[in-house]
Scaffold this active site. Structure first.
Site, mmCIF file in Angstrom:
data_model
loop_
_atom_site.group_PDB
_atom_site.id
_atom_site.type_symbol
_atom_site.label_atom_id
_atom_site.label_comp_id
_atom_site.label_asym_id
_atom_site.label_seq_id
_atom_site.Cartn_x
_atom_site.Cartn_y
_atom_site.Cartn_z
ATOM 1 N N ASN A 29 0.854 -1.183 0.000
ATOM 2 C CA ASN A 29 0.000 0.000 0.000
ATOM 3 C C ASN A 29 0.899 1.245 0.000
ATOM 4 O OD1 ASN A 29 -1.417 2.281 1.067
ATOM 5 N ND2 ASN A 29 -3.039 0.923 1.753
ATOM 6 N N GLU A 55 -10.793 -9.622 3.304
ATOM 7 C CA GLU A 55 -9.502 -9.235 3.878
ATOM 8 C C GLU A 55 -9.711 -9.166 5.385
ATOM 9 O OE1 GLU A 55 -7.124 -6.028 2.170
ATOM 10 O OE2 GLU A 55 -6.416 -5.549 4.200
ATOM 11 N N HIS A 103 -3.335 -4.883 7.875
ATOM 12 C CA HIS A 103 -3.409 -3.755 8.806
ATOM 13 C C HIS A 103 -2.403 -3.933 9.932
ATOM 14 C CE1 HIS A 103 -5.701 -0.035 9.359
ATOM 15 N NE2 HIS A 103 -5.030 -0.038 10.490
ATOM 16 N N GLY A 104 -1.494 -2.996 10.008
ATOM 17 C CA GLY A 104 -0.551 -2.937 11.127
ATOM 18 C C GLY A 104 0.566 -3.959 11.079
ATOM 19 N N THR A 125 -8.196 3.259 8.618
ATOM 20 C CA THR A 125 -9.393 2.425 8.734
ATOM 21 C C THR A 125 -9.412 1.793 10.130
ATOM 22 O OG1 THR A 125 -9.000 1.931 6.418
ATOM 23 C CG2 THR A 125 -10.706 0.658 7.517
ATOM 24 N N GLY A 147 1.217 -1.384 4.355
ATOM 25 C CA GLY A 147 1.504 -0.026 3.926
ATOM 26 C C GLY A 147 2.406 0.738 4.866
ATOM 27 N N HIS A 148 1.856 1.217 5.956
ATOM 28 C CA HIS A 148 2.545 2.178 6.818
ATOM 29 C C HIS A 148 3.920 1.709 7.257
ATOM 30 C CE1 HIS A 148 3.400 4.395 10.563
ATOM 31 N NE2 HIS A 148 2.897 5.404 9.888
ATOM 32 N N ARG A 172 -9.547 7.900 -0.646
ATOM 33 C CA ARG A 172 -10.490 8.290 0.404
ATOM 34 C C ARG A 172 -11.361 9.432 -0.082
ATOM 35 N NH1 ARG A 172 -8.790 6.271 5.717
ATOM 36 N NH2 ARG A 172 -10.516 7.521 6.475
ATOM 37 N N GLU A 185 -8.630 0.282 -2.899
ATOM 38 C CA GLU A 185 -9.344 0.223 -1.619
ATOM 39 C C GLU A 185 -10.253 1.442 -1.564
ATOM 40 O OE1 GLU A 185 -6.469 -0.521 1.571
ATOM 41 O OE2 GLU A 185 -7.838 0.618 2.834
ATOM 42 N N ASP A 196 -0.075 4.457 -0.156
ATOM 43 C CA ASP A 196 -0.794 5.688 0.216
ATOM 44 C C ASP A 196 0.121 6.726 0.855
ATOM 45 O OD1 ASP A 196 -3.140 4.432 -0.518
ATOM 46 O OD2 ASP A 196 -3.868 4.143 1.530
ATOM 47 N N HIS A 197 1.027 6.241 1.729
ATOM 48 C CA HIS A 197 1.778 7.225 2.522
ATOM 49 C C HIS A 197 2.934 7.859 1.763
ATOM 50 C CE1 HIS A 197 -0.982 6.841 5.648
ATOM 51 N NE2 HIS A 197 -0.733 5.562 5.861
ATOM 52 N N ARG A 223 -7.032 12.634 1.074
ATOM 53 C CA ARG A 223 -5.915 13.122 1.899
ATOM 54 C C ARG A 223 -4.571 12.569 1.449
ATOM 55 N NH1 ARG A 223 -7.224 9.810 7.424
ATOM 56 N NH2 ARG A 223 -9.253 10.784 7.132
ATOM 57 N N HIS A 224 -4.556 11.397 0.813
ATOM 58 C CA HIS A 224 -3.275 10.908 0.278
ATOM 59 C C HIS A 224 -3.401 10.643 -1.227
ATOM 60 C CE1 HIS A 224 -5.195 7.220 1.643
ATOM 61 N NE2 HIS A 224 -4.861 7.386 2.908
ATOM 62 N N HIS A 230 -5.625 3.507 -1.539
ATOM 63 C CA HIS A 230 -6.936 3.807 -0.938
ATOM 64 C C HIS A 230 -7.329 5.217 -1.354
ATOM 65 C CE1 HIS A 230 -9.443 4.008 3.070
ATOM 66 N NE2 HIS A 230 -10.161 4.272 2.019
HETATM 67 N N1 PXP Z 1 -5.828 -3.190 4.557
HETATM 68 C C1 PXP Z 1 -6.756 -2.228 4.691
HETATM 69 C C2 PXP Z 1 -8.155 -2.545 4.352
HETATM 70 C C3 PXP Z 1 -6.389 -0.938 5.122
HETATM 71 O O1 PXP Z 1 -7.325 0.028 5.253
HETATM 72 C C4 PXP Z 1 -5.040 -0.668 5.377
HETATM 73 C C5 PXP Z 1 -4.614 0.710 5.781
HETATM 74 O O2 PXP Z 1 -4.795 1.586 4.720
HETATM 75 C C6 PXP Z 1 -4.111 -1.709 5.206
HETATM 76 C C7 PXP Z 1 -4.537 -2.966 4.819
HETATM 77 C C8 PXP Z 1 -2.656 -1.507 5.433
HETATM 78 O O3 PXP Z 1 -2.460 -1.210 6.782
HETATM 79 P P1 PXP Z 1 -1.056 -0.641 7.228
HETATM 80 O O4 PXP Z 1 -0.876 0.676 6.553
HETATM 81 O O5 PXP Z 1 -1.194 -0.527 8.715
HETATM 82 O O6 PXP Z 1 -0.024 -1.653 6.811
#
Ligand code: PXP
Length: 243
Positions: free
Chosen positions: A11, A155, A194-195, A105, A216-217, A49, A74, A13-14, A53-54, A47
């Protein structure tokens, strides 16, 4: 069961968050996507949004033509987003809940009492050949509800596992495992995200039913210290070591 290789969808996005901080065009998320693909990433997630924002609309347009691996869009299930997704028909779409003020999210979709718009949105996106996944809590009942809504994939939200207390990880992993088994039994593709980090990806990658992780992050942040290519390669190594 036969364990397929796991896909890593990065991801980006950032990268757009950093670009937008100064209002210019650098760093470019498309360039980031290219580096991730060259490093072996199997997919790119963005994503779009509601507040942009990104990722911005022009990023989505370019990604749709320039991502040569699996592009995963996304988005929230709104008429505006469904129109964009059905026009561009990316290989994959992940539907997420979206709250205007949230930092990221915050939880899975409400699939038990879904928004009446959701079922039709899934059908319209899927009719264009896009695989639709729903971002849900790791719970077998949510998996069943996602299938009943017509999704082809789920997911599983790994945030509570990856970002919660270490002492609770085993219990959270058990929830993820149960949901992944339910997805497999129902014939749904199973993704997770996520995370996740180098440290927490292993037990998720070890689940044979899970075929894709979306990260992503942590990867974009790690790129500050070790470069994006190195971070992606290291994450792929961590996934393969656990698989
Ligand atoms: N999956 C979904 C549905 C998300 O919303 C996100 C965050 O944008 C991620 C995965 C990736 O999460 P992270 O940025 O914490 O790795």
């Amino acid at each position: 069961m036969h364990t397929k290789p796991m896909r890593l969808s990065v991801n980006v996005d950032h990268v757009a968050t950093l670009r937008n901080a100064r209002g210019g065009s650098f760093p470019c998320p498309i360039e980031a996507a290219r580096i991730c693909m060259a490093a072996g990433a199997d997919g790119i997630t963005i994503h779009l949004r509601e507040d942009r924002r990104h990722i911005r609309d022009h990023d989505v347009e370019r990604m749709a033509t320039e991502v040569t691996t699996r592009l995963n869009l996304e988005m929230a299930a709104t008429e505006e987003m469904v129109a964009i997704c059905t026009r561009l028909a990316p290989p994959a779409c992940c539907i997420v809940p979206e709250k205007r003020a949230e930092l990221t999210t915050e939880g899975g979709l409400n699939v038990a009492t879904p928004d009446p718009f959701l079922r039709g949105a899934i059908a319209r996106i899927a009719a264009r050949g896009t695989e639709v996944s729903l971002f849900i809590e790791p719970d077998p009942a949510a998996v069943e509800a996602a299938r009943a809504l017509g999704a082809q994939a789920v997911e599983l939200h790994t945030g509570t596992y990856a970002e919660g207390p270490v002492a609770e990880r085993a219990a959270q992993l058990a929830r993820i495992a149960a949901a992944a088994r339910a997805a497999h039994a129902l014939g749904l593709a199973c993704h997770a995200g996520h995370g996740l980090s180098y440290e927490t990806v292993g037990p998720v990658a070890a689940r044979p039913e899970i075929e894709e992780v979306s990260i992503g992050h942590f990867l974009i942040s790690s790129a500050v210290f070790e470069g994006l290519e190195g971070a992606v390669r290291r994450m792929i190594g961590a996934i393969r070591a656990a698989r």
